[in-house]
Motif scaffolding. Sequence first.
Motif, PDB file in Angstrom:
ATOM      1  N   GLU A 196      33.063  54.559  28.257  1.00  0.00           N
ATOM      2  CA  GLU A 196      32.214  54.507  27.066  1.00  0.00           C
ATOM      3  C   GLU A 196      32.865  53.639  25.995  1.00  0.00           C
ATOM      4  O   GLU A 196      33.991  53.901  25.565  1.00  0.00           O
ATOM      5  CB  GLU A 196      31.975  55.907  26.507  1.00  0.00           C
ATOM      6  CG  GLU A 196      30.986  55.906  25.333  1.00  0.00           C
ATOM      7  CD  GLU A 196      30.634  57.303  24.865  1.00  0.00           C
ATOM      8  OE1 GLU A 196      29.437  57.625  24.813  1.00  0.00           O
ATOM      9  OE2 GLU A 196      31.565  58.073  24.566  1.00  0.00           O
ATOM     10  N   ALA A 197      32.169  52.597  25.593  1.00  0.00           N
ATOM     11  CA  ALA A 197      32.632  51.748  24.491  1.00  0.00           C
ATOM     12  C   ALA A 197      32.087  52.349  23.192  1.00  0.00           C
ATOM     13  O   ALA A 197      30.892  52.639  23.086  1.00  0.00           O
ATOM     14  CB  ALA A 197      32.122  50.324  24.672  1.00  0.00           C
ATOM     15  N   GLY A 230      30.552  42.510  24.294  1.00  0.00           N
ATOM     16  CA  GLY A 230      31.770  41.994  24.901  1.00  0.00           C
ATOM     17  C   GLY A 230      32.368  42.970  25.887  1.00  0.00           C
ATOM     18  O   GLY A 230      32.885  42.575  26.941  1.00  0.00           O
ATOM     19  N   ALA A 231      32.305  44.258  25.569  1.00  0.00           N
ATOM     20  CA  ALA A 231      32.811  45.285  26.482  1.00  0.00           C
ATOM     21  C   ALA A 231      31.983  45.309  27.769  1.00  0.00           C
ATOM     22  O   ALA A 231      32.533  45.390  28.877  1.00  0.00           O
ATOM     23  CB  ALA A 231      32.763  46.652  25.804  1.00  0.00           C
ATOM     24  N   PHE A 245      35.352  53.125  37.033  1.00  0.00           N
ATOM     25  CA  PHE A 245      36.458  52.308  36.584  1.00  0.00           C
ATOM     26  C   PHE A 245      37.677  53.215  36.418  1.00  0.00           C
ATOM     27  O   PHE A 245      37.531  54.430  36.249  1.00  0.00           O
ATOM     28  CB  PHE A 245      36.137  51.651  35.232  1.00  0.00           C
ATOM     29  CG  PHE A 245      35.082  50.582  35.315  1.00  0.00           C
ATOM     30  CD1 PHE A 245      35.421  49.300  35.707  1.00  0.00           C
ATOM     31  CD2 PHE A 245      33.754  50.858  34.992  1.00  0.00           C
ATOM     32  CE1 PHE A 245      34.462  48.309  35.774  1.00  0.00           C
ATOM     33  CE2 PHE A 245      32.787  49.877  35.064  1.00  0.00           C
ATOM     34  CZ  PHE A 245      33.139  48.597  35.459  1.00  0.00           C
ATOM     35  N   PRO A 246      38.872  52.654  36.443  1.00  0.00           N
ATOM     36  CA  PRO A 246      40.072  53.471  36.195  1.00  0.00           C
ATOM     37  C   PRO A 246      39.946  54.221  34.866  1.00  0.00           C
ATOM     38  O   PRO A 246      39.409  53.698  33.890  1.00  0.00           O
ATOM     39  CB  PRO A 246      41.195  52.436  36.151  1.00  0.00           C
ATOM     40  CG  PRO A 246      40.695  51.314  37.002  1.00  0.00           C
ATOM     41  CD  PRO A 246      39.217  51.259  36.746  1.00  0.00           C
ATOM     42  N   SER A 247      40.461  55.437  34.839  1.00  0.00           N
ATOM     43  CA  SER A 247      40.282  56.311  33.667  1.00  0.00           C
ATOM     44  C   SER A 247      40.938  55.761  32.407  1.00  0.00           C
ATOM     45  O   SER A 247      40.556  56.119  31.297  1.00  0.00           O
ATOM     46  CB  SER A 247      40.856  57.701  33.967  1.00  0.00           C
ATOM     47  OG  SER A 247      42.236  57.602  34.288  1.00  0.00           O
ATOM     48  N   GLU A 248      41.955  54.878  32.574  1.00  0.00           N
ATOM     49  CA  GLU A 248      42.634  54.369  31.387  1.00  0.00           C
ATOM     50  C   GLU A 248      41.898  53.214  30.716  1.00  0.00           C
ATOM     51  O   GLU A 248      42.299  52.758  29.638  1.00  0.00           O
ATOM     52  CB  GLU A 248      44.063  53.925  31.727  1.00  0.00           C
ATOM     53  CG  GLU A 248      44.157  52.752  32.693  1.00  0.00           C
ATOM     54  CD  GLU A 248      44.228  53.190  34.151  1.00  0.00           C
ATOM     55  OE1 GLU A 248      44.692  52.393  34.981  1.00  0.00           O
ATOM     56  OE2 GLU A 248      43.816  54.334  34.446  1.00  0.00           O
ATOM     57  N   TYR A 249      40.803  52.715  31.321  1.00  0.00           N
ATOM     58  CA  TYR A 249      40.039  51.644  30.690  1.00  0.00           C
ATOM     59  C   TYR A 249      39.503  52.138  29.339  1.00  0.00           C
ATOM     60  O   TYR A 249      39.040  53.277  29.213  1.00  0.00           O
ATOM     61  CB  TYR A 249      38.871  51.219  31.565  1.00  0.00           C
ATOM     62  CG  TYR A 249      39.229  50.218  32.644  1.00  0.00           C
ATOM     63  CD1 TYR A 249      40.514  50.127  33.151  1.00  0.00           C
ATOM     64  CD2 TYR A 249      38.262  49.361  33.163  1.00  0.00           C
ATOM     65  CE1 TYR A 249      40.831  49.213  34.145  1.00  0.00           C
ATOM     66  CE2 TYR A 249      38.566  48.435  34.162  1.00  0.00           C
ATOM     67  CZ  TYR A 249      39.861  48.371  34.644  1.00  0.00           C
ATOM     68  OH  TYR A 249      40.175  47.467  35.622  1.00  0.00           O
ATOM     69  N   HIS A 279      49.080  45.395  29.095  1.00  0.00           N
ATOM     70  CA  HIS A 279      48.741  45.938  27.782  1.00  0.00           C
ATOM     71  C   HIS A 279      47.305  45.592  27.425  1.00  0.00           C
ATOM     72  O   HIS A 279      46.675  44.737  28.054  1.00  0.00           O
ATOM     73  CB  HIS A 279      49.684  45.390  26.694  1.00  0.00           C
ATOM     74  CG  HIS A 279      49.726  43.886  26.637  1.00  0.00           C
ATOM     75  ND1 HIS A 279      48.681  43.125  26.179  1.00  0.00           N
ATOM     76  CD2 HIS A 279      50.699  43.003  26.997  1.00  0.00           C
ATOM     77  CE1 HIS A 279      48.986  41.847  26.234  1.00  0.00           C
ATOM     78  NE2 HIS A 279      50.208  41.738  26.739  1.00  0.00           N
ATOM     79  N   GLY A 280      46.797  46.281  26.415  1.00  0.00           N
ATOM     80  CA  GLY A 280      45.466  45.972  25.915  1.00  0.00           C
ATOM     81  C   GLY A 280      45.513  44.805  24.940  1.00  0.00           C
ATOM     82  O   GLY A 280      46.553  44.201  24.704  1.00  0.00           O
TER      83      GLY A 280
END
Length: 375
Positions: A196-197, A230-231, A245-249, A279-280
């Motif tokens: 969720e963005a 963009g997300a 998607f991976p949970s850390e996204y 990293h982000g």
Amino acid sequence: MGNKMKYGAAVIAAGVLLGGLGWSGQVVDASASKAKANIAAQKTVKSEVVLKWNGKALNQKGMLDHGAVYVPATAIRDALGIPLKYDTKSRTYTLGNSYNKLSAEVYANNKIYLTVNGYVYNVGGPNVDGYLCYLKEPGGQIVNGRLYIPYKVLNEYMGVQGQWNSSLKSLSMTPKKQNSITIKSAALKKKVLNVEAVVNYPVVSGLENEQAQAEINKVLKKNAEDVIAGAEENLGLEPPSGTKFPSEYEFRGGFVVHYNAQGLLSITTDEYSYSGGAHGMTFRKSYTFSLKDGKQLKLGDFINMQGKNKQKLNNLVLNKVKEDGGYHPGEFKGVPADADFYLKNNAAVLYFQLYEYTSYASGFPQFELNLKEWK
């Protein structure tokens, strides 16, 4: 009087009216001749500070440490009448509400990392819960089980102004005189599979010019919509294995109000994304508006960017980039007319994006330009 001088004069006038504790957040005397000696002495002393609110002495005391004043969070709560909460699970204090919500997260060794409405304030990294803490500012402190907040944070983001008395070691605080408008935080959300963005953005109301108000809100909401788009695009480029998607996204955005006085409003939005890797990434964008007509203002409306001044500014940036180990300063072609900046009392803060001229670890290069010196 041209617009550039008019806008600059307004900010300078507001800064003189509001007072403060110096550009660096250090405690300085009003006398320039005493300032250097006072700062040198204060950096070696950790002592008690008398606190006042609207002229009335508070029961709780502040703290002077390395030239910076710290105020107990409970004193802020009681004096300003704003809520203070503590989440034992996340070890996070929350002070205030709406767009000026201050969060103080307690990490190992009682280190405190501050965010204002999701906007990272102080250095503490390299990495804190997905955010790089770029700004090299003092964080909070825990002393005898009590949370202390740097006065500079209260001054820049929580609507507090102060006057320092060095001989009495007292800080007299009052509310800032701000524009008679309302700023609320709204949210846009978009879920793509399990990610969720979420983007929080400001909504302004109370302007006399309704057309100007509509234009300002249109710009700010459009920025939030662009972050969500963009997300979606980013996630679309990386199809997940299976249905998740991976949970850390993570994709999130916030904002802070830097300046809200003299018919001017300056806001910075903060967009963070992480979709794998080391990293982000964070992208910042600032907007400074004239509330009279909704016009979006540029750096050149506040400082002189012509002739020798422009060369002086370019040299300042280039020298600092080289000093900080910029890995491709040769690509610097000068400060553009549409440069990223925001306003604060008496100053315009020019900044550049991550990787633009320096390494990721260097964060956002910032240059605080005193309006009197750059007029």
